[in-house]
Design an enzyme around this catalytic site. Structure first.
Site, PDB file in Angstrom:
ATOM      1  N   HIS A 134      -6.368 -10.519  27.525  1.00  0.00           N
ATOM      2  CA  HIS A 134      -5.067  -9.842  27.498  1.00  0.00           C
ATOM      3  C   HIS A 134      -3.976 -10.773  28.005  1.00  0.00           C
ATOM      4  O   HIS A 134      -4.218 -11.648  28.833  1.00  0.00           O
ATOM      5  CB  HIS A 134      -5.092  -8.548  28.322  1.00  0.00           C
ATOM      6  N   HIS A 172      -0.192 -10.699  29.795  1.00  0.00           N
ATOM      7  CA  HIS A 172       0.797  -9.918  30.539  1.00  0.00           C
ATOM      8  C   HIS A 172       2.197 -10.348  30.093  1.00  0.00           C
ATOM      9  O   HIS A 172       2.485 -11.550  30.030  1.00  0.00           O
ATOM     10  CB  HIS A 172       0.692 -10.206  32.043  1.00  0.00           C
TER      11      HIS A 172
END
Ligand code: AMP
Length: 139
Positions: free
Chosen positions: A102, A104
């Protein structure tokens, strides 16, 4: 470490856990971080079951980065901030806590510090309002 299909982002992708979604395409999904370090903190993940940057298929990674670019622009506009910080952690030693790749997206403004990483759940009504602002800014 083998990919754990019970991680929370895998559950979000399967619809087994809720998320404040802001964008989705064939390859990727973007949603609000429930423990934001700053208002507007958004995550982008590939739909592919990928643990970290080292295991990512370069083609899927490039599609995911296109989503990061789109969503980062929308977050910048929606939160009217001069800067956007991107962060991406690989491995526990780097601070990774969810083992599905992922990125951010963090709005940054001079003089406003980031809160501690992954502490303190945000108000869900506020997260939904923030998600709506970002959705409205996606072109
Ligand atoms: P990292 O430490 O880079 O692995 O980041 C994981 C991020 O996922 C943290 O910022 C958490 O606040 C966030 N997070 C954990 N659970 C959820 C969830 N159910 N929905 C959205 N974000 C989450």
């Amino acid at each position: 470490m083998a990919y754990d299909s019970d991680n929370i982002f895998a559950k979000i992708l399967r619809g087994e856990a809720p998320a404040f979604k802001v964008f989705e395409d064939e390859y990727s999904l973007a949603f609000m971080d429930v423990m934001p370090q700053v208002p507007g903190h958004t995550l982008v993940i590939p739909k592919d079951p990928t643990e970290d940057i080292f295991n990512a298929d370069p083609v899927i990674l490039s599609h995911t980065m296109a989503t990061v670019q789109t969503v980062a622009a929308a977050v910048k506009q929606a939160f009217e901030v001069p800067g956007i910080m991107l962060a991406q952690l690989n491995g526990p030693a780097a601070g990774q806590t969810v083992f599905h790749l992922h990125f951010h997206i963090l709005p940054r403004t001079d003089g406003i510090d980031l809160q501690m990483h992954a502490r303190g759940m945000a108000d869900f009504a506020e997260l939904e309002a923030h998600a709506e602002r970002i959705r409205a800014a996606i072109t």
